[in-house]
Design an enzyme around this catalytic site. Structure first.
Site, PDB file in Angstrom:
ATOM      1  N   GLY A  59       0.922  -1.025   0.094  1.00 19.23           N
ATOM      2  CA  GLY A  59      -0.132  -0.002  -0.024  1.00 19.23           C
ATOM      3  C   GLY A  59       0.768   1.206   0.040  1.00 19.23           C
ATOM      4  N   SER A  60       0.357   2.242   0.506  1.00 15.27           N
ATOM      5  CA  SER A  60       1.131   3.600   0.690  1.00 15.27           C
ATOM      6  C   SER A  60       2.379   3.736   1.265  1.00 15.27           C
ATOM      7  CB  SER A  60      -0.158   4.523   1.367  1.00 15.27           C
ATOM      8  OG  SER A  60      -1.239   4.862   0.795  1.00 15.27           O
ATOM      9  N   VAL A  61       2.839   2.945   1.875  1.00  8.57           N
ATOM     10  CA  VAL A  61       4.301   2.919   2.253  1.00  8.57           C
ATOM     11  C   VAL A  61       5.300   2.801   1.196  1.00  8.57           C
ATOM     12  CG1 VAL A  61       3.903   2.134   4.486  1.00  8.57           C
ATOM     13  CG2 VAL A  61       4.463   0.483   2.828  1.00  8.57           C
TER      14      VAL A  61
END
Length: 575
Positions: free
Chosen positions: A303-305
């Site tokens: 995801g956003s990491v």
């Protein structure tokens, strides 16, 4: 008258003996000579011709070559604290053919061993044609001696070693375990078995016909103990990381979680904790899920990491600068006439730092579509994603990246904000370590290093420094990652909240909460990745679930490592 008496006496005398016939005499004499000859020949045969064979047969019934167990090497943390040690134990065995048939004696034996008499008798019957069966393995010397003191025929002992893990469940998945024969079965015990095991020795002993030791004759080969293994982890940090992870999993009623802490300067793994876990010293009733070292062998969509990592490709392309403004209005966009990407709300114009702070999918999509089709994936590969890290850990996952073929706009967009690929927690921590140390990718090491590796350039140094400053803005009061702040230290990091998948696609109410952080920003020392699997309840975002774990773990770690606080006003307060 005298003549009559003389005649009567003479008539009662036995007749004189007749001499043997010459044939019978010769026959008997020949028999005696033959018997003596056969006897002498047998004596010569036994003492001269078959001497070595017969002596060997005799020795085989009295001389024995017994193995000498080799002491398995110790596993320690980076400071020499023991994590896995071998302790002497005794295993009892029996010759079923020599065991007393008397049930009274057998009852005494089974009580001392903690066995059921009927089960024991049935087992002896099954082994009745053999000369060996184990009674009980790996007993303490004191308990074994109590059994031997019964002095029952057919009961014998052998010295062995048993593995003991002082840290218990805290390091279970990393260290692994050995089986009853002291052979590595999981984790580092398996990976380094040949190094840890050593070489058994041998000795020649004299035993009586009942197998009892009479005399120890001489040593044939000395046992060579196994080598000691020094890990990179710090037991203090490991205990603390495990405690905080376990508490977070319990607090959010999650399915599990994992935490990896790496040294930003060397790539050494300072802590690696997993939930659920198990006690390697008592494996009764263990949860099979606890056997897996999720940090290395399991993968997930991050995801956003991943946004800072894909943004490094954009900054290196020369088409974007940290202050470049990207229009994210109206907060959604449709790609390939079938795929809709959305932000939490319409953020309007955002700089690249603002895109990371707001975690804008639209912003990352617009950036990705401006770059070459493979630019982002190429950067991921340079950072070690989609390939094994080379730790040597059994079952190490390589993760997955899409094959270099034609990608649609939606595929390019989702890759840029962390979907459509899979990574392990260790891979993610390793990638963030590249940002922390000025763009050099360091191979993760589970073993303590004698010197810092050179590393491989993977991100331009100026880009890595820009990303570090941008990620620091993400962890500030008022942001979604504010709960990752550490009092007294400047922190950089990124949150991620990922829907879990099933055979039917993405689940509506199951998430993974992720946070990847670096501390302190002024002189990075540690990189930590936290992943909580399926937190239940009202809180499931990475900033609410994983970020607080990072804050507690990083704060304690920096103090334990004697890292001085930052002299920056933003580091002196916490949310």
């Amino acid at each position: 008258m005298k003549a009559d008496v003389r005649e009567a006496v003479t008539s009662r005398r036995p007749p004189p003996m007749q001499p043997l016939g010459s044939g019978r005499y010769v026959f008997i004499l020949v028999l005696v000579v033959l018997a003596l000859g056969l006897l002498m020949g047998r004596i010569v045969d036994l003492h001269v011709i078959d001497r070595s064979f017969l002596q060997g047969q005799g020795d085989a019934r009295t001389l024995r070559v017994e193995p000498i167990s080799a002491h398995r090497g110790m596993i320690t943390d980076r400071h020499g604290e023991p994590l896995a040690i071998s302790t002497p134990v005794v295993s009892l065995w029996a010759n079923p053919q020599e065991l007393p048939p008397d049930n009274i004696q057998r009852l005494m034996l089974t009580r001392a061993l903690g066995l059921d008499l009927d089960d024991f008798n049935a087992r002896v019957e099954r082994f009745s044609e053999r000369e060996f069966m184990y009674l009980r393995r790996q007993m303490t010397p004191r308990a074994a001696q109590q059994v031997l003191d019964l002095d029952l025929p057919g009961v014998y002992s052998q010295n062995e070693y048993k593995r003991y893990y002082p840290a218990g469940e805290v390091t279970a998945q990393l260290l692994g375990v050995t089986n009853v024969d002291d052979q590595g079965q999981e984790g580092l015990e398996l990976a380094y078995h040949s190094y840890l095991a050593g070489t058994p020795g041998q000795r020649r002993v004299l035993k009586d016909r009942k197998g009892r030791l009479v005399r120890d004759l001489h040593l044939l080969r000395e046992a060579k103990p196994g080598g000691d293994l020094v890990l990179a982890i710090d037991q203090r940090l490991q205990y603390m990381a495990y405690r905080e992870l376990k508490a977070a999993v319990a607090e959010h009623d999650a399915d599990g979680g994992t935490l990896v802490m790496m040294d930003a300067r060397t790539g050494e793994v300072l802590a690696m904790a997993n939930q659920p876990s198990y006690n390697p010293n008592d494996r009764t009733g263990l949860d099979p899920r606890g056997l897996r070292n999720q940090a290395i062998v399991d993968v997930f969509e991050p995801g956003s990491v991943m946004k800072p990592l894909s943004m490094s490709a954009a900054l290196e392309s020369g088409e974007f600068e940290p202050d470049t403004v990207v229009d994210t209005s109206p907060g959604w966009m449709r790609l390939d006439n079938r795929f809709t990407i959305r932000d939490f709300r319409n953020y309007g114009d955002l700089t690249l730092a603002g895109i990371l702070e707001k975690s804008s999918n639209i912003g990352m999509t617009r950036i990705a579509l401006e770059l070459g089709a493979t630019t982002v994936v190429d950067k991921y590969q340079e950072l070690g994603l989609g390939q094994a890290l080379g730790t040597g850990f059994p079952g190490e996952a390589s993760g997955s990246l899409p094959a270099p073929v034609y990608w649609s706009d939606s595929q390019r967009a989702t890759l840029a904000y962390g979907y459509g690929l899979s990574v392990s927690a260790l891979q993610l921590a390793s990638a963030y370590t590249t940002i922390a140390n000025g763009g050099r990718r360091l191979p993760p090491s589970l073993l303590k290093l004698s010197e810092s590796p050179e590393g491989i350039p993977a991100i331009a140094p100026e880009v890595a420094n820009d990303l570090l400053r941008m990620l620091e803005q993400v962890v500030q009061p008022g942001t979604g990652a504010r709960r990752a702040m550490v009092p007294g230290y400047r922190v950089a990091g990124k949150t991620g909240t990922v829907r879990k998948t099933s055979s039917e696609g993405y689940q509506e109410d199951a998430y993974r909460s992720v946070f990847a952080g670096i501390a302190p920003v002024s002189d990075p020392r540690i990189v930590t990745v936290v992943m909580i699997d399926h937190p239940r309840g009202d809180e499931y975002y990475g900033g609410a679930v994983a970020a607080p774990v990072f804050s507690r773990v990083a704060g304690s770690a920096l103090r334990l490592l004697d890292v001085p606080p930052d002299q920056h006003e933003s580091a002196l307060t916490a949310p």
